[in-house]
Design an enzyme around this catalytic site. Structure first.
Site, PDB file in Angstrom:
ATOM      1  CE  LYS A   1      30.787  14.121   7.473  1.00 55.14           C
ATOM      2  NZ  LYS A   1      32.383  13.680   7.930  1.00 55.14           N
TER       3      LYS A   1
ATOM      4  CG  ASP B   1      39.465  16.079  13.936  1.00 50.29           C
ATOM      5  OD1 ASP B   1      39.771  16.422  14.951  1.00 50.29           O
ATOM      6  OD2 ASP B   1      38.004  15.915  13.594  1.00 50.29           O
TER       7      ASP B   1
ATOM      8  CG  MET C   1      32.399  20.459   8.054  1.00 47.36           C
ATOM      9  SD  MET C   1      33.785  19.654   7.320  1.00 47.36           S
ATOM     10  CE  MET C   1      33.367  19.617   5.464  1.00 47.36           C
ATOM     11  CB  ALA C   2      27.885  16.772   6.710  1.00 49.84           C
ATOM     12  CB  THR C   3      22.974  15.904   8.609  1.00 41.41           C
ATOM     13  OG1 THR C   3      22.683  17.153   8.944  1.00 41.41           O
ATOM     14  CG2 THR C   3      21.962  14.900   9.377  1.00 41.41           C
ATOM     15  CB  VAL C   4      25.918  10.946   9.336  1.00 36.35           C
ATOM     16  CG1 VAL C   4      26.084   9.381   8.615  1.00 36.35           C
ATOM     17  CG2 VAL C   4      27.324  11.764   9.076  1.00 36.35           C
TER      18      VAL C   4
END
Length: 605
Positions: free
Chosen positions: A19, A113, A1-4
């Site tokens: 994030k 999760d 979903m994303a890059t941190v």
């Protein structure tokens, strides 16, 4: 979903993790809602074993979260390095994970999760549960939607077979994770995800001791309890599982006290060969109290008396006064410094367990009165704070009220359909109404009035909700502008002003509508919302044709054929079998006339 990203908060001068949602997902409302849900879910938790969320927002099309930065490794990294952990190490990590998960379950949040990748082991010894991107508020059955979410190796049977999850689904995943820490492998393997999912739904998780005989049998019982295929046979939530874990540990080790949720006994430290150990900090010896000065001996008093006599009584009265003042000063010092009159600072107790907070206040010298209070930020069962607030100085022995959260209030959701948007927002003041509303065109409800209210899941809200629950108003944009009969430019301007996209269909002949004006309009969706496409069909005007000259030098048959090719109906006083040999002499409509294409024209001799 994303890059941190690792970043620096310039205002507070601290390192944070940011994030940022992937750009190609920014237009997907489902992903965006799930991304924002992570911030809301985690921000509601304040627990030492849950990663803190500091901020959430959107910069143009980029949604982002600002989170606590934890340098270190994940439990997955540790398992890759060590393969498996000792029972003591597995206990310490599971204790921390279940403590954080219990806080989530108390707040009504299902993580969905739980896996080693989401357990963070910080360099300073903290263990935290993170990545609430799939978390949702718990209900009797929390549906996952069309697709299964979470990692297949940790999915509970009910998620595989029915697509629903509650707190017991998190317990199942925690049980699988405990099995993996103890044995170094997951209980189910397969070449395809469906093979693993089938085993979750139909098989029972084996005992960890079957893989490693030196594992204590109580871990077998814990894993079997947590991974029961029937959710009713598992712990109801993480708190029940944590209590049983502590009890088993106490039975095995002879410990007499349960570990406080505020304590963090787990430290992850690198040793000389770059491996990792999980240790409990050694107890710190209590400092030796300082010795008090001894009382003056009798010979010292006698010496003072003799000295006074040698001075012929001078100053005797002064000595008495000094001793009297010293006694008064000493008594006052004791009274205000260590006795009942001493001023003591109220310690901070926010987000602590009530038992730990009460012990902290009692140790500081206060009487404690417990009082329940509603809170939207502090999970039920944890301390909101005190009255007076922490940091206030009070006399030792004073009574301090400890405010314990009973969770948010459950409120009736007012029916605001048909009300103006501003009035609806006032009526829903106890809830977190999104600043931007969803607009829909509706011919029956005036523009600016409310059509409905949606919850965080995008569905219509129930009759009751917890206070400060996120809501979104659906507001009427009025009817779709009717542009039939308008010119192309006027119609296009009117629709664009309503934030609608214009497309064109095949133009048509029309006797009633002027050329390049709109005959009809249609929408691709129902209901229509801003940004949708409206298709216009323009008029080509009446279907007319200019009549040619057909009586100059050609036969009646040729003249008739020429007119019929242009769409006219024909008639003649010459019999059909003679038309090829007879020259046309007259036509009923003069050449150059403009008439409808299907008009009738006579061609005669």
């Amino acid at each position: 979903m994303a890059t941190v990203y690792l970043a620096t908060d310039q205002r507070l001068e601290r390192r944070v993790a940011i994030k940022v949602m992937h750009g190609h997902l920014a237009d997907d409302n489902t992903f965006k809602a799930r991304f924002v849900q992570e911030a809301r879910s985690t921000a509601r938790l304040a627990h030492p074993n849950v990663v803190n969320v500091f901020d959430q927002g959107q910069d143009e099309h980029m949604a982002y979260l600002v989170m606590e930065y934890l340098p270190g490794m994940t439990l997955r990294d540790l398992l890759k390095e060590r393969k498996r952990l000792s029972p003591e190490q597995a206990y310490e990590i599971m204790h921390a994970v279940l403590s954080g998960l219990a806080a989530a379950h108390r707040a009504g949040i299902v993580h969905r999760d739980v896996k080693p990748e989401n357990v963070l082991l910080a360099d300073d010894g903290r263990i935290k549960l993170g990545d609430f991107g799939l978390a949702r508020a718990a209900s009797a059955n929390t549906a996952t939607g069309q697709a299964l979410l979470g990692t297949i190796a940790y999915l509970s049977p009910e998620l595989v077979t029915r697509g629903v999850a509650d707190a017991r689904s998190d317990i199942y995943a925690a049980g699988i994770m405990l099995y993996e820490m103890l044995t170094g492998e997951q209980p189910y393997v397969g070449e395809a995800p469906m093979q693993i999912a089938y085993q979750h739904a139909n098989d029972s998780v084996p005992k960890p001791s079957a893989k490693r005989p030196n594992i204590p049998t109580f871990f077998d019982e814990l894993v079997a309890w947590a991974t029961a295929r029937n959710p009713d046979d598992r712990p109801a939530d993480a708190r029940e599982f944590l209590d049983r874990l502590r009890q088993f540990n106490a039975d095995q080790t002879g410990a007499t006290e349960a570990i406080s949720p505020l304590e963090n006994p787990t430290m992850v430290l690198p040793d000389g060969d770059a491996t990792t150990q999980v240790l409990r900090p050694a107890a710190v010896a209590a400092p030796t109290p300082p010795r008090l000065p001894a009382a003056p001996a009798g010979d010292a008093v006698a010496a003072l008396t003799k000295q006074a006599h040698r001075r012929r009584g001078r100053g005797a009265w002064l000595m008495v006064l000094v001793l009297l003042l010293a006694g008064v000063a000493g008594g006052a010092g004791w009274w205000f410094g260590a006795g009942p009159g001493a001023m003591v600072t109220i310690p901070g107790t926010a987000n602590a367990a009530p038992e730990a907070a009460q012990a902290l206040l009692v140790d500081a010298g206060f009487q404690v009165k417990r009082q329940d209070a509603h809170s939207v930020s502090v999970p039920a069962g944890q301390v909101i704070g005190t009255d007076p607030v922490a940091g206030t100085n009070l006399r030792r022995g004073s009574t301090v009220t400890m405010l314990v959260s009973s969770g948010p209030r459950i409120l009736d959701v007012p029916d605001v359909r048909g009300k103006p948007e501003a009035a609806a927002r006032d009526a829903l003041g106890d809830f977190a109404v999104a600043e931007s509303s969803t607009k829909l065109f509706d011919a029956k409800v005036p523009a600016g009035n409310v059509l409905g209210v949606l919850g965080a899941d995008g569905k219509n809200v129930p009759a009751q909700l917890a206070e400060q629950s996120p809501l979104t108003l659906v507001v009427s944009a009025g009817p779709v502008p009717d542009v039939t009969g308008k010119s192309k430019d006027d119609a296009e301007n009117a629709l664009k002003a309503a934030n609608l996209v214009v497309a064109y269909g095949e133009p048509e002949f029309n006797d009633e509508v002027e050329k390049d004006h709109v005959i009809k309009q249609s929408a691709a969706s129902d209901p229509v919302k801003p940004g949708d496409t409206i298709t216009l069909v323009l008029s080509k005007g009446p279907d007319v044709v200019t009549v040619p000259d057909v009586i100059t030098g050609q036969s009646v048959a040729s003249a008739i054929a020429q007119l019929e090719a242009l769409g006219f109906k024909t008639k003649s006083n010459v019999p059909k079998f003679l038309q090829d040999g007879v020259v046309a002499r007259s036509q009923s409509v003069p050449p150059g006339s403009v008439v409808k294409r299907n008009a009738q024209i006579e061609v005669n001799y």
